[in-house]
Design a protein around this motif. Sequence first.
Motif, mmCIF file in Angstrom:
data_model
loop_
_atom_site.group_PDB
_atom_site.id
_atom_site.type_symbol
_atom_site.label_atom_id
_atom_site.label_comp_id
_atom_site.label_asym_id
_atom_site.label_seq_id
_atom_site.Cartn_x
_atom_site.Cartn_y
_atom_site.Cartn_z
ATOM 1 N N PHE A 132 70.864 51.962 108.410
ATOM 2 C CA PHE A 132 72.292 51.647 108.477
ATOM 3 C C PHE A 132 72.539 50.207 108.012
ATOM 4 O O PHE A 132 73.397 49.941 107.162
ATOM 5 N N ALA A 133 71.773 49.270 108.570
ATOM 6 C CA ALA A 133 71.934 47.854 108.206
ATOM 7 C C ALA A 133 71.589 47.631 106.739
ATOM 8 O O ALA A 133 72.320 46.927 106.006
ATOM 9 N N ALA A 134 70.485 48.225 106.268
ATOM 10 C CA ALA A 134 70.076 48.046 104.872
ATOM 11 C C ALA A 134 71.108 48.622 103.916
ATOM 12 O O ALA A 134 71.415 48.032 102.867
ATOM 13 N N GLY A 135 71.682 49.771 104.260
ATOM 14 C CA GLY A 135 72.706 50.375 103.409
ATOM 15 C C GLY A 135 73.911 49.478 103.242
ATOM 16 O O GLY A 135 74.500 49.393 102.152
ATOM 17 N N HIS A 136 74.288 48.782 104.315
ATOM 18 C CA HIS A 136 75.434 47.880 104.229
ATOM 19 C C HIS A 136 75.129 46.637 103.406
ATOM 20 O O HIS A 136 76.014 46.089 102.743
ATOM 21 N N VAL A 137 73.883 46.192 103.453
ATOM 22 C CA VAL A 137 73.491 45.062 102.601
ATOM 23 C C VAL A 137 73.600 45.458 101.129
ATOM 24 O O VAL A 137 74.093 44.680 100.296
ATOM 25 N N VAL A 138 73.145 46.668 100.801
ATOM 26 C CA VAL A 138 73.231 47.153 99.416
ATOM 27 C C VAL A 138 74.688 47.222 98.967
ATOM 28 O O VAL A 138 75.028 46.807 97.847
ATOM 29 N N VAL A 139 75.573 47.736 99.835
ATOM 30 C CA VAL A 139 76.993 47.805 99.486
ATOM 31 C C VAL A 139 77.564 46.404 99.286
ATOM 32 O O VAL A 139 78.311 46.155 98.330
ATOM 33 N N ALA A 140 77.212 45.483 100.179
ATOM 34 C CA ALA A 140 77.746 44.120 100.101
ATOM 35 C C ALA A 140 77.285 43.398 98.849
ATOM 36 O O ALA A 140 78.000 42.534 98.321
ATOM 37 N N LEU A 141 76.100 43.728 98.348
ATOM 38 C CA LEU A 141 75.565 43.058 97.157
ATOM 39 C C LEU A 141 75.853 43.829 95.876
ATOM 40 O O LEU A 141 75.753 43.275 94.787
ATOM 41 N N GLY A 142 76.185 45.115 95.993
ATOM 42 C CA GLY A 142 76.279 45.983 94.826
ATOM 43 C C GLY A 142 77.450 45.672 93.912
ATOM 44 O O GLY A 142 78.538 45.298 94.358
#
Length: 421
Positions: free
Chosen positions: A103-113
């Motif tokens: 969950f946390a990693a997915g949000h990091v990807v969205v925030a950086l994508g």
Amino acid sequence: MTTRGETLHAPADLRGSSHGQPPTRLPLLVYVLALGTFLMGTTEFVVAGLLPEIAGDVQVSVARAGLLITVFAVGMIVGAPLMAMLTLRLPARLTLILALGIFAAGHVVVALGSSFALILGARFLTALATGAFWAVANVVAARTAGPAASSRALGVVGAGAMLANVVGVPLGAFAGQVMGWRGPFWALAVLGAAAMVLISRQVPRDTGGEKAISVRSELSALRSGRLWLALAACVTTAGGVLSTYTYISPLLTDRAGLAAGLVPLVLVGFGVGALAGFLVGGRLGDRRPYMTTIVAPAVTTVLLLAICLLSGYAGPTMVLVALLGLFGLGANPVLISLGVRFAGRAPSLGSALTVSAFNLGTAIGSWIAGLALDSPLGATGPAAVGTAIAALTLIPTIAIALTQRRRHSAAAHPQGAPAAR
């Protein structure tokens, strides 16, 4: 700690548990799990308030950006039972921690994508993790609280998601306007990591020596007719309420004549009602589960019909929408509890299927409601659709009550024993 596959004990009669009065306080772990569902509920719907900013930044249309919500719903429908099966042999504690980590990693990807396709993929991955967490969290909460308070515990866990609609989603939308749309996703990533720490400290380690759980054993739960009745009720409950709620804005502005600026206040009223409904429904469900699952949809049907008839009046419509939140979702924790119970030796799969059923009902209901909105019924179309779907809930819930009554009667009067007159 018991195994993932252990059967949760059913109440001995139609009124609730015979194991004594529910404890006055629920274990702290239940509230920690509710914090997790708060994060899950926030991420599911916070995108709705950020669509224009996301669309402009990644250079897609707002309609295309809306796929970020759709793909999440699909991920929940598919992901909850799929992840429950894939993590079958993992301890509940490890499954919850891994789900929060993804969950946390997915949000990091969205925030950086910067690529819309990448962001869309990250949302789907996050939805899979959300489904896994939610399914296992329901089982852990019910088990931790014990049979006498399982519905109340599930009400608290579900209330975390309802609180997200009242606090998390509006706060995330506001933060997105202040610091950019990526800000809320960074915040959710940090909070997800913090929740991992809480879960690791609060959920006991498995004691070892558990029996190996097979996929065949889990799938045997699918032979339970009562489970399918509970799942059908989950679909129609969510479909009836959320088909109306999805298109409540045009009803309020076009029919009731409410100023657009007041619509968020009505939505907050619905969210507060839903939060109270989860908590109250959970408490009532421990005492009279089958009555709760019948009365709640019956009242919901009446409320939706009243919205259809009185939608031209702003004041009554605002009150009815708040009451819709209270009664419309009040049976949900009881239905989850029944799904877990009726799944027998596969409580995680039963919980996962209820998560999928609620999301499936939302998807189907909102789709039909959208068609009704473009029909001659206009703004009242979704409420009319919701009324019909909500009324259908009474079929499986009454069937469950009658089945349980027959089972209880058969247990009280075994074949060959004289029945009391």
